[in-house]
Scaffold this active site. Sequence first.
Site, PDB file in Angstrom:
ATOM      1  N   GLY A 153       0.878  -1.109   0.142  1.00 35.37           N
ATOM      2  CA  GLY A 153       0.150   0.018   0.083  1.00 35.37           C
ATOM      3  C   GLY A 153       0.772   1.341   0.146  1.00 35.37           C
ATOM      4  N   VAL A 242       9.796  -1.264   7.313  1.00 31.12           N
ATOM      5  CA  VAL A 242      10.175  -0.204   6.192  1.00 31.12           C
ATOM      6  C   VAL A 242      10.304   1.031   6.793  1.00 31.12           C
ATOM      7  CG1 VAL A 242       8.018   0.299   5.002  1.00 31.12           C
ATOM      8  CG2 VAL A 242      10.039   0.171   3.647  1.00 31.12           C
ATOM      9  N   ASP A 243       9.661   1.429   7.804  1.00 34.91           N
ATOM     10  CA  ASP A 243       9.503   2.887   8.256  1.00 34.91           C
ATOM     11  C   ASP A 243      10.480   3.248   9.113  1.00 34.91           C
ATOM     12  OD1 ASP A 243       8.523   0.988  10.230  1.00 34.91           O
ATOM     13  OD2 ASP A 243       6.862   2.363  10.779  1.00 34.91           O
ATOM     14  N   HIS A 263      13.724  -2.857  22.721  1.00 40.06           N
ATOM     15  CA  HIS A 263      12.849  -1.807  22.215  1.00 40.06           C
ATOM     16  C   HIS A 263      13.195  -0.456  22.786  1.00 40.06           C
ATOM     17  CE1 HIS A 263       9.216   0.436  21.329  1.00 40.06           C
ATOM     18  NE2 HIS A 263       8.654  -0.417  20.687  1.00 40.06           N
ATOM     19  N   GLU A 331       4.533  -8.675  17.266  1.00 41.18           N
ATOM     20  CA  GLU A 331       5.436  -8.320  18.395  1.00 41.18           C
ATOM     21  C   GLU A 331       5.210  -8.999  19.813  1.00 41.18           C
ATOM     22  OE1 GLU A 331       7.612  -4.491  18.681  1.00 41.18           O
ATOM     23  OE2 GLU A 331       5.974  -4.020  20.141  1.00 41.18           O
ATOM     24  N   ARG A 379      -2.458   3.760   7.006  1.00 45.00           N
ATOM     25  CA  ARG A 379      -3.251   2.957   7.195  1.00 45.00           C
ATOM     26  C   ARG A 379      -4.917   2.885   6.936  1.00 45.00           C
ATOM     27  NH1 ARG A 379      -1.249   1.484  13.287  1.00 45.00           N
ATOM     28  NH2 ARG A 379       0.811   0.488  12.745  1.00 45.00           N
TER      29      ARG A 379
HETATM   30  N1  UDP Z   1       3.228  -2.676   6.329  1.00 44.60           N
HETATM   31  C1  UDP Z   1       3.169  -2.303   5.365  1.00 44.60           C
HETATM   32  N2  UDP Z   1       2.023  -1.847   4.834  1.00 44.60           N
HETATM   33  C2  UDP Z   1       1.002  -1.651   5.745  1.00 44.60           C
HETATM   34  C3  UDP Z   1       1.137  -1.975   7.031  1.00 44.60           C
HETATM   35  C4  UDP Z   1       2.086  -2.367   7.423  1.00 44.60           C
HETATM   36  O1  UDP Z   1       3.940  -2.412   4.153  1.00 44.60           O
HETATM   37  O2  UDP Z   1      -0.102  -1.201   5.203  1.00 44.60           O
HETATM   38  C5  UDP Z   1       4.564  -3.213   6.854  1.00 44.60           C
HETATM   39  C6  UDP Z   1       5.856  -2.111   6.816  1.00 44.60           C
HETATM   40  O3  UDP Z   1       6.790  -2.819   6.425  1.00 44.60           O
HETATM   41  C7  UDP Z   1       5.819  -1.719   8.198  1.00 44.60           C
HETATM   42  C8  UDP Z   1       5.408  -3.278   8.800  1.00 44.60           C
HETATM   43  O4  UDP Z   1       4.511  -3.636   8.296  1.00 44.60           O
HETATM   44  O5  UDP Z   1       6.905  -1.138   8.445  1.00 44.60           O
HETATM   45  C9  UDP Z   1       4.986  -2.989  10.305  1.00 44.60           C
HETATM   46  O6  UDP Z   1       3.965  -1.805  10.296  1.00 44.60           O
HETATM   47  P1  UDP Z   1       4.076  -0.649  11.150  1.00 44.60           P
HETATM   48  O7  UDP Z   1       5.364   0.032  10.941  1.00 44.60           O
HETATM   49  O8  UDP Z   1       3.035   0.549  10.710  1.00 44.60           O
HETATM   50  O9  UDP Z   1       4.247  -0.739  12.496  1.00 44.60           O
HETATM   51  P2  UDP Z   1       4.541  -0.017  13.787  1.00 44.60           P
HETATM   52  O10 UDP Z   1       5.727   0.455  13.480  1.00 44.60           O
HETATM   53  O11 UDP Z   1       3.710   0.899  14.288  1.00 44.60           O
HETATM   54  O12 UDP Z   1       4.488  -1.068  14.852  1.00 44.60           O
HETATM   55 MN    MN Z   2       7.274   0.338  11.875  1.00 45.07          MN
END
Ligand code: UDP
Ligand code: MN
Length: 380
Positions: A153, A242-243, A263, A331, A379
Amino acid sequence: MSYYRIDLVFRLIVAACRMNFVLNVGRRLLSKMRQCSRLRLLYGLCFLLLFIFICTPRRVAGGAGAYPSMHWARGRNTPWTGFQGKCHLPPSPKLKPVNHVDDSLDLGSRTDVKTCTTWGAPIMWDGMFDPDVYDKHHIKMGASVALTVFAIGRYLETYLMDFLSSADRHFMVGLPVTYYVFTDAPENVTGVNLKAGRTLETIMVKRHKRWQDISMMRMETIADAIQTRIRHRHRYVFCMDVDQVFVGRFGSEALGDSVALLHSSFYNTPQETYTYDRQPNSTAYMETGDFYYHAAVFGGTWQSVRNLTESCLRGIMTDKRNGVEALWHDESHLNKYFWLHKPSKVLSPEYCWNFLNGPSREIHVKRLLWAEKHYDILRS
Ligand code: UDP
Ligand code: MN
């Protein structure tokens, strides 16, 4: 307000009170100095001595190595006389299972942080290791690394390019690396210029409707990819969100049999603050644990990561059948897994730091940083 924020506010108040006290004392001394020239000379001398003391580099037993703030190079046969820091282990033999390159770690070089776990795994902090020793060892062993990342997405356009280009600069430099990008839009993974020795594979995956499932079902996709491709090509696998963006060395010192990450919001908070799953009907349920691990980074040999992902997937699917979802999704399952199967190496939060945490005395180097989160857009 989190425990961390309360602690920060409290520390700021204490610092402000101390500052006020120091300023008052300083003012009084200055007024006395104005009246007496001998006193002026005495204070001048004191300041000079203090200045020399601060500027003189001090050596820890055995001397420093080639790496800044590193004291590991005391020689293998020199008996250990230094302070062991917050690690209970005797100097030798140190770590289990025996891994010769990890024997070069100086568990006593950091006295301000925990450098090993109760079961003998090192906790990797800046200053404990010589990057060259690790790189030479892994190059000699012919190690190669798979880095899996999901960009589904809007996560693709928002984060993927920064993640990959920064990984090229900082992740396992000197070793062959393949990026495995799992996405629902492979045609949009374009314009990535990779360094020599680095390759990229794009793998189409279906997009789950709920973001919770996108996150959790990564366990299934990774297990499949290890089985079908990765195990034939790479000894090590790292799996990452990825973030995030690499900003410093994330090197071969992070390689190990089974690798977990502390963490950054919980590494220095009491166990009661850990957000384990507390629903007795979930397979991720935990009453107590060792640490709170972050699912944004985990890794190890392909055998260990396959075990981990398959085990978490089994838990997730059982929960689904029972109509329950663990508090923090994958997690929570990851934390349960590492409680039952202790990691052989633990990464300090240098390896995934949240810039919102503000400055921290223990963090000398930042290696990977959280990117800004835009959940409302991403999201939806
Ligand atoms: N992810 C994605 N698309 C989405 C939701 C999640 O590609 O719509 C992947 C992405 O790699 C992301 C990971 O799943 O970094 C975990 O989700 P997110 O980073 O939102 O979780 P958080 O860091 O908030 O725990
Ligand atoms: Mn993340």
